[in-house]
Scaffold this active site. Sequence first.
Site, PDB file in Angstrom:
ATOM      1  N   TYR A 147      -2.054  -3.243 -11.106  1.00 53.20           N
ATOM      2  CA  TYR A 147      -2.116  -2.960  -9.664  1.00 53.20           C
ATOM      3  C   TYR A 147      -1.236  -3.928  -8.862  1.00 53.20           C
ATOM      4  CZ  TYR A 147      -4.030  -2.556  -4.928  1.00 53.20           C
ATOM      5  OH  TYR A 147      -4.168  -2.399  -3.563  1.00 53.20           O
ATOM      6  N   TYR A 158      -3.948   3.165   7.741  1.00 49.26           N
ATOM      7  CA  TYR A 158      -5.217   2.424   7.797  1.00 49.26           C
ATOM      8  C   TYR A 158      -6.168   3.084   8.805  1.00 49.26           C
ATOM      9  CZ  TYR A 158      -2.247  -1.007   5.447  1.00 49.26           C
ATOM     10  OH  TYR A 158      -1.391  -1.634   4.600  1.00 49.26           O
ATOM     11  N   VAL A 161       1.068  -3.791   3.856  1.00 48.07           N
ATOM     12  CA  VAL A 161       0.934  -5.094   4.529  1.00 48.07           C
ATOM     13  C   VAL A 161       2.210  -5.943   4.489  1.00 48.07           C
ATOM     14  CG1 VAL A 161      -1.581  -5.356   4.418  1.00 48.07           C
ATOM     15  CG2 VAL A 161      -0.170  -6.102   2.494  1.00 48.07           C
ATOM     16  N   LYS A 182       0.562   3.336  -3.018  1.00 48.07           N
ATOM     17  CA  LYS A 182      -0.639   4.143  -3.304  1.00 48.07           C
ATOM     18  C   LYS A 182      -0.339   5.644  -3.274  1.00 48.07           C
ATOM     19  CE  LYS A 182      -3.743   0.564  -1.560  1.00 48.07           C
ATOM     20  NZ  LYS A 182      -4.459   0.046  -0.397  1.00 48.07           N
ATOM     21  N   SER A 190       0.796  -1.240   0.000  1.00 48.06           N
ATOM     22  CA  SER A 190       0.000   0.000   0.000  1.00 48.06           C
ATOM     23  C   SER A 190       0.826   1.286   0.000  1.00 48.06           C
ATOM     24  CB  SER A 190      -0.932   0.023   1.202  1.00 48.06           C
ATOM     25  OG  SER A 190      -2.127  -0.607   0.863  1.00 48.06           O
TER      26      SER A 190
END
Length: 309
Positions: A193, A245, A263, A68, A65
């Site tokens: 992705y 998160y 993660v 992102k 992540s």
Amino acid sequence: MPCQSSEELKELVEEAKKHTPNGRVASYIPALGKANPNDLSIAIYYPDGRCISAGNVEQEITLQSISKVISLALALKDRGPDCVFKRVGMEPTGDPFNSIAKLETMAPAKPLNPMINAGALVVTHMIKGDSVEERFERLLSFIREMANDPSIGYSEEVARSEFETANLNRALCYFLKEHRVINENVEQLMDLYTKQCAIEMNCLALARIGLVIGMDGVDPQTGEQVLPKDIARICKTFMVTCGMYNASGEFAIKIGIPAKSGVSGGIMGAVPGRFGIGIFGPALDERGNSIAGIKLLEMLSNNYKLSMF
Ligand code: GLU
């Protein structure tokens, strides 16, 4: 300049490591399950090019992540904020990163922010290029430029492992496609992705990207504006509001720096105007953040007064 190992950081790492038995390595992407839960390493990159570290900072980790933030920066460069924020919102969710719940209750079905999976899939969809290969190469070059490391690539094993098991992300894509938020072949978007999430680097490179974001998009060593200032500001703000998160609020209060976790156990920190941080500690807490990495950042923030609030 090689990274200096620091006794002070080493002591903090040893202290934070005591928490790794309370965490668990992510295994929903099977290849990530191979990580050693006891690992913990950190690198700090300063604007003058100095770097200090502790632990095995040469070890490569996949961004997951953390990517992102960078895909958002590229999509904003490609399309501009108006176009991007027409399709993805700016609000934290308080839900887990892969939740589909809010999508169903939002009208129109626009993901709440680019740091949750639904929002990140929309952002990746917006990266320009004629093929998956071209879009991925553009993202990779952008990352290499920020990290000042042309050798950065991706883990085919981790990308494949996620591609073969990403049923929930596929479900999010189909939902978004049904509601015309994306109009791309789902397998194609999943290919891009999962490669994006599998981009691999060590903590030094991670810290350097954090540094560039923290310096308002300027590479302090070359003086070059690699990321427009306004985009760096948007990235930092999302890192504060949604980067950790559904623990982002607590993180802002206890630590108080823009940061993004993944993660795989990575955390990228961008201490505005001061330094970039790269951490790897694959044992995660129940909300998906590196359990020892958070403890380490908490000690650093207290010791060096890092909170921006
Ligand atoms: N590739 C992961 C996924 O989409 C990234 C999740 C994360 O690091 O939060 O499930």
